[in-house]
Design an enzyme around this catalytic site. Structure first.
Site, PDB file in Angstrom:
ATOM      1  N   LYS A   1      -7.971  -1.288   6.108  1.00 21.57           N
ATOM      2  CA  LYS A   1      -8.652  -2.246   5.454  1.00 21.57           C
ATOM      3  C   LYS A   1     -10.180  -2.074   5.840  1.00 21.57           C
ATOM      4  CE  LYS A   1      -5.453  -6.029   4.593  1.00 21.57           C
ATOM      5  NZ  LYS A   1      -5.353  -7.370   4.625  1.00 21.57           N
TER       6      LYS A   1
ATOM      7  N   HIS B   1      -4.651  -1.057  15.967  1.00 23.07           N
ATOM      8  CA  HIS B   1      -5.543  -2.108  15.052  1.00 23.07           C
ATOM      9  C   HIS B   1      -6.909  -2.217  15.501  1.00 23.07           C
ATOM     10  CE1 HIS B   1      -1.546  -3.219  14.468  1.00 23.07           C
ATOM     11  NE2 HIS B   1      -1.587  -3.142  13.358  1.00 23.07           N
TER      12      HIS B   1
ATOM     13  N   CYS C   1       0.108  -6.426  16.068  1.00 19.90           N
ATOM     14  CA  CYS C   1       1.308  -5.693  16.215  1.00 19.90           C
ATOM     15  C   CYS C   1       2.429  -6.657  16.292  1.00 19.90           C
ATOM     16  CB  CYS C   1       1.189  -4.856  17.621  1.00 19.90           C
ATOM     17  SG  CYS C   1       0.197  -3.665  17.690  1.00 19.90           S
TER      18      CYS C   1
ATOM     19  N   HIS D   1       0.969  -1.155  -0.060  1.00 20.20           N
ATOM     20  CA  HIS D   1       0.050   0.017  -0.046  1.00 20.20           C
ATOM     21  C   HIS D   1       0.781   1.280   0.118  1.00 20.20           C
ATOM     22  CE1 HIS D   1       0.876   0.510   4.163  1.00 20.20           C
ATOM     23  NE2 HIS D   1       0.201  -0.462   4.509  1.00 20.20           N
TER      24      HIS D   1
ATOM     25  N   HIS E   1       3.789   1.534   2.384  1.00 20.79           N
ATOM     26  CA  HIS E   1       5.022   0.615   1.974  1.00 20.79           C
ATOM     27  C   HIS E   1       5.764   1.553   0.711  1.00 20.79           C
ATOM     28  CE1 HIS E   1       2.204  -2.898   3.153  1.00 20.79           C
ATOM     29  NE2 HIS E   1       2.966  -2.563   4.111  1.00 20.79           N
TER      30      HIS E   1
ATOM     31  N   LYS F   1      -7.596   7.581   9.184  1.00 22.09           N
ATOM     32  CA  LYS F   1      -6.672   6.627   9.481  1.00 22.09           C
ATOM     33  C   LYS F   1      -6.760   5.469   8.118  1.00 22.09           C
ATOM     34  CE  LYS F   1      -5.275   3.006  12.351  1.00 22.09           C
ATOM     35  NZ  LYS F   1      -4.356   2.626  13.183  1.00 22.09           N
TER      36      LYS F   1
ATOM     37  N   CYS G   1      -1.022  -8.225  21.308  1.00 19.95           N
ATOM     38  CA  CYS G   1      -1.845  -7.826  19.925  1.00 19.95           C
ATOM     39  C   CYS G   1      -1.558  -8.549  18.836  1.00 19.95           C
ATOM     40  CB  CYS G   1      -2.055  -6.227  19.667  1.00 19.95           C
ATOM     41  SG  CYS G   1      -2.692  -5.898  18.156  1.00 19.95           S
TER      42      CYS G   1
ATOM     43  N   CYS H   1      -6.503  -2.249  21.027  1.00 19.73           N
ATOM     44  CA  CYS H   1      -5.031  -1.649  20.223  1.00 19.73           C
ATOM     45  C   CYS H   1      -5.316  -0.580  19.671  1.00 19.73           C
ATOM     46  CB  CYS H   1      -4.596  -2.809  19.428  1.00 19.73           C
ATOM     47  SG  CYS H   1      -3.081  -2.249  18.478  1.00 19.73           S
TER      48      CYS H   1
HETATM   49  N1  MSP Z   1       7.536  -6.271   9.407  1.00 20.45           N
HETATM   50  C1  MSP Z   1       7.521  -5.230  10.237  1.00 20.45           C
HETATM   51  C2  MSP Z   1       8.891  -4.399  10.174  1.00 20.45           C
HETATM   52  C3  MSP Z   1      10.051  -5.265  10.332  1.00 20.45           C
HETATM   53  S1  MSP Z   1      11.669  -4.478   9.952  1.00 20.45           S
HETATM   54  C4  MSP Z   1      12.728  -5.606  10.601  1.00 20.45           C
HETATM   55  C5  MSP Z   1       6.465  -3.963   9.662  1.00 20.45           C
HETATM   56  N2  MSP Z   1       5.688  -4.226   8.611  1.00 20.45           N
HETATM   57  S2  MSP Z   1       4.684  -3.248   7.933  1.00 20.45           S
HETATM   58  O1  MSP Z   1       4.321  -3.962   6.796  1.00 20.45           O
HETATM   59  O2  MSP Z   1       3.530  -3.347   9.065  1.00 20.45           O
HETATM   60  O3  MSP Z   1       4.965  -1.909   7.907  1.00 20.45           O
HETATM   61  C6  MSP Z   1       6.105  -1.615   7.133  1.00 20.45           C
HETATM   62  C7  MSP Z   1       6.440   0.006   7.127  1.00 20.45           C
HETATM   63  O4  MSP Z   1       4.987   0.608   6.661  1.00 20.45           O
HETATM   64  C8  MSP Z   1       6.584   0.625   8.424  1.00 20.45           C
HETATM   65  O5  MSP Z   1       7.708   1.371   8.450  1.00 20.45           O
HETATM   66  C9  MSP Z   1       5.351   1.430   8.912  1.00 20.45           C
HETATM   67  O6  MSP Z   1       5.785   2.415   9.461  1.00 20.45           O
HETATM   68  C10 MSP Z   1       5.177   1.838   7.198  1.00 20.45           C
HETATM   69  N3  MSP Z   1       3.538   2.090   7.320  1.00 20.45           N
HETATM   70  C11 MSP Z   1       2.278   1.433   7.354  1.00 20.45           C
HETATM   71  N4  MSP Z   1       1.201   2.361   7.310  1.00 20.45           N
HETATM   72  C12 MSP Z   1       1.771   3.386   7.087  1.00 20.45           C
HETATM   73  C13 MSP Z   1       1.024   4.789   6.850  1.00 20.45           C
HETATM   74  N5  MSP Z   1      -0.429   4.895   6.871  1.00 20.45           N
HETATM   75  N6  MSP Z   1       1.786   5.821   6.846  1.00 20.45           N
HETATM   76  C14 MSP Z   1       3.174   5.709   6.518  1.00 20.45           C
HETATM   77  N7  MSP Z   1       3.910   4.680   6.821  1.00 20.45           N
HETATM   78  C15 MSP Z   1       2.990   3.549   7.163  1.00 20.45           C
HETATM   79  O7  MSP Z   1       6.115  -3.241  10.543  1.00 20.45           O
END
Ligand code: MSP
Length: 511
Positions: free
Chosen positions: A305, A146, A129, A18, A21, A302, A126, A143
Site C-alpha cells: 500500500k 511490513h 504479522c 487484492h 488474495h 514488492k 509485529c 519487520c
Molecule cells: N489471515 C491470515 C490467514 C489465516 S488462514 C487460517 C492471512 N491473511 S492475508 O490476508 O494476509 O493473506 C492471505 C493470503 O494472501 C496468504 O496466503 C498470502 O500468502 C496471500 N498473499 C498476500 N500477498 C501476496 C502476494 N503479493 N503474492 C501472492 N500471495 C500473497 O495471512
C-alpha cells in the site's frame, strides 16, 4: 464415498481484496469446479479473518466499531468473489457465532488434554504479522515483510505445547501422510522442525477484540489460533448451526479431513506445523495436502500500500473481463515459485492464447459453417487423427490437475485449438467448398467443432462465463457434468448438432 474439501486462507479484513488474495481464491475455485464437474461432492471454503490488534487498529482508523468495520470489508470480499464467479460453498467469518463456539470447544479440549499452560512471554511483536518476531528475522531493525518496527511485548499468556508434537509432525510430513507441495517447501519445513522449536502463545491479555478463552475470560484467543480453527467451523464440524450449509444430504462434518489447504508460502509454518499439532492435541485427523504458492511482485517491486502498487482484481476485470482475469491469474507463473506481475505480459498472453488462437478458431469455424451450410449440417463422427490429438490433450489436462500444475492448464487446453487452427490450414475447407466436396467439408467442419467443444469443456472450470455462452451453441443430450466426465474419463465429446448463427467475437484483441 469420495468427497473433496478445499480451502483458501481466510483473509484479514484490514485490506480489501487484492491480486494476492485473488490468486489463491481463483486456484481454489478452479480445483473445486473441476471436482464438482466430475460429480464429486465438494466443499470449498473461504472467508475473512476478523479478530486481533491489526483489525482493531484499522477499525479505529475508520472511526468504526470493529464489528461494523468487519461487516463492511467482509461484504467487499463476498462481492468481489461473486463478480469473479467464485463459487464457494461457505464464506466463514471469524466473528460468526458458530465459529466462536468451535474455537472455544477446541481450546477447551486442548486445555483438558493438558496441552495448554500459563507462562510469561517477552519479545518483539509485529502487529502487521500478528506474531512475535525474532531479532535475527529483522532487517535494519524492521519487520522484513511490513517495514515497521516491532514493539516489545511482555505479558502472561497461555501457551500450547507445540514442541510435544514436533517429532510426530516431522514423521507425517516426511512420509507424505501430510503432503506439502512444492517439495522445496516441504524440505524447508522439515529443516525447521529439526531445530529447537518454541511453544506458541495462544492468548492475549490486553486485547479485547478476540474470542475469550473458555477457561480464562480475562484473555482472548491469539488471532492465528482462532483463524486456523475456521477450517473446522467452516464445515460446521460440531453442528453449531441450525441450517444445512450445502446441497448435499450428508453431514458436512464428513468433509473432514481437508483434502487441500491452499496458502501462500508466508503462512506455511502455521498450516504445516501449528495447525496439525492442534489437531493432534484434540485427536482429529490431519489435512491431506498443503499447497504453498509463491509471492508475486509488481513490475519487479514488492506489492504494498505504501508503494501504491497494489493491484485490485477490479482493475484486471476492467481490462480482461472475468474469464480473462481468472485464466491469466491462474497461468501467471508455476505454482510454488515467486513471480512478477506485468500488465504488458498479461495482455500479450491474453491476445496470443485467446484472441489469436481459440477466439480465432471459434470465429473462423462458425463463419465458414454459416457460409457453406446456412443453418445446419449433419455432424460427422470425429476423424481418427483429431481423436488422437484430443486423447493426448485430455491426458495432459488430467495430469495438470493431478500434479496441481495449474499454470499449465489453459495452455494445455488450447493445444487442441492450436491443432485445429493448423488443421484448417492443412484441410483448406475453402478449396473443398469451391470444388463442391461437401462430404469432406462436413467432416472437416465437424472435426473443428469437436475441437472447439472439447476445448470449451476443458476451459469451463477456469472461464465459466464466456464458455457457458459458447457451449449453448452445441446441442447434446447430456448435462454439462456428464459431458465433462465423459470427456475426461472416456476422451469423448458428443455433439448432436450445432446451432449455426453468427457468433460475437468471443475474445476481442486487447491493446
Ligand atoms: N489471515 C491470515 C490467514 C489465516 S488462514 C487460517 C492471512 N491473511 S492475508 O490476508 O494476509 O493473506 C492471505 C493470503 O494472501 C496468504 O496466503 C498470502 O500468502 C496471500 N498473499 C498476500 N500477498 C501476496 C502476494 N503479493 N503474492 C501472492 N500471495 C500473497 O495471512
Amino acid at each position: 464415498m469420495k468427497k473433496f474439501y478445499v480451502t483458501t486462507p481466510i483473509y484479514y479484513v484490514n485490506d480489501e481484496p487484492h491480486i494476492g488474495h485473488t490468486y489463491t481464491t481463483v486456484i481454489a475455485d478452479v480445483i473445486s469446479r473441476h471436482h464438482r464437474l466430475l460429480g464429486i461432492p465438494t466443499f470449498f471454503l473461504t472467508g475473512t479473518d476478523e479478530h486481533g490488534a491489526k483489525i482493531e487498529t484499522a477499525a479505529k482508523k475508520a472511526n468504526l466499531e470493529p464489528k461494523q468495520y468487519c461487516d463492511i470489508i467482509a461484504e467487499k470480499f463476498k462481492h468481489e468473489w461473486q463478480s469473479l464467479k467464485i463459487e464457494y460453498t461457505n464464506f466463514i467469518r471469524t466473528t460468526d457465532n458458530y465459529h466462536e463456539k468451535t474455537v472455544q470447544k477446541i481450546l477447551q479440549k486442548m486445555y483438558e488434554n493438558g496441552d495448554i499452560y500459563k507462562s510469561y512471554y517477552e519479545g518483539l511483536y509485529c502487529i502487521q504479522c500478528e506474531r512475535f518476531i525474532s531479532e535475527d528475522e529483522l532487517v535494519d531493525g524492521v519487520c522484513p515483510d511490513h517495514g515497521i518496527k516491532p514493539v516489545l511485548h511482555k505479558e502472561e499468556n497461555y501457551f500450547f505445547k507445540l514442541s510435544k508434537y514436533k517429532d510426530i509432525i516431522f514423521e507425517k510430513i516426511q512420509s507424505d501422510e501430510l503432503q506439502i507441495l512444492p517439495e522445496t517447501r516441504k524440505n524447508e519445513i522439515l529443516g525447521k522442525l529439526q531445530l529447537k522449536i518454541e511453544d506458541v502463545s495462544i492468548s492475549r491479555k490486553q486485547l479485547r477484540w478476540g474470542i475469550p478463552l473458555p477457561f480464562d475470560q480475562e484473555q482472548t484467543t491469539y488471532v492465528w489460533i482462532d483463524a486456523l480453527i475456521n477450517y473446522l467451523s467452516g464445515i460446521d464440524y460440531f453442528h453449531f448451526r441450525d441450517e444445512n450449509i450445502t446441497e448435499y444430504s450428508f453431514d458436512t462434518a464428513e468433509f473432514w479431513p481437508c483434502d487441500l489447504h491452499i496458502i501462500g508460502k508466508d503462512i506455511l509454518w502455521f498450516h504445516a506445523v501449528v495447525w496439525p499439532a492442534m489437531l493432534l492435541s484434540v485427536g482429529l485427523d490431519l489435512p491431506k495436502k498443503i499447497l504453498a504458492h509463491g509471492f508475486f511482485t509488481v513490475e519487479g517491486k514488492k506489492m504494498s500500500k505504501t508503494l501504491g502498487n497494489v493491484i485490485r482484481p477490479k482493475e484486471l476485470v476492467k481490462i480482461f473481463g472475468v474469464d480473462g482475469t481468472r485464466s491469466l491469474v491462474l497461468s501467471m507463473f508455476p505454482l510454488g515459485t515467486d513471480g512478477d506481475f506485468s500488465l504488458s505480459e498479461l495482455k500479450e498472453r491474453y491476445n496470443v492464447t485467446f484472441a489469436d488462437n481459440y477466439g480465432n478458431l471459434v470465429n473462423r469455424t462458425f463463419v465458414m459453417a454459416l457460409k457453406y451450410f446456412k443453418e445446419s449440417f449433419e455432424i460427422q463422427p470425429i476423424s481418427y487423427s483429431v481423436k488422437e490429438q484430443l486423447n493426448t490433450v485430455v491426458e495432459n489436462y488430467k495430469t495438470c490437475f493431478e500434479n496441481l500444475e495449474l499454470h499449465k492448464i489453459v495452455d494445455t487446453a488450447v493445444e487442441l485449438s492450436s491443432f485445429a487452427n493448423r488443421y484448417i490450414q492443412e484441410q483448406t475447407p475453402w478449396v473443398l467448398a469451391k470444388e463442391n466436396k461437401l462430404q469432406q467439408l462436413k467432416q472437416v467442419l465437424s472435426d473443428l467443432f469437436y475441437c472447439i467443444k472439447a476445448t470449451a469443456l476443458l476451459l469451463y472450470p477456469i472461464m465459466p462465463e464466456k464458455i457457458s455462452t459458447l457451449l449453448k451453441c452445441f446441442v447434446s443430450e447430456e448435462t454439462l457434468q456428464q459431458e465433462y466426465t465423459n470427456l475426461l474419463f472416456n476422451n469423448e465429446v458428443n455433439i448432436k448438432h450445432v446451432v449455426l448463427k453468427p457468433v460475437e467475437i468471443l475474445f476481442p484483441k486487447i491493446k
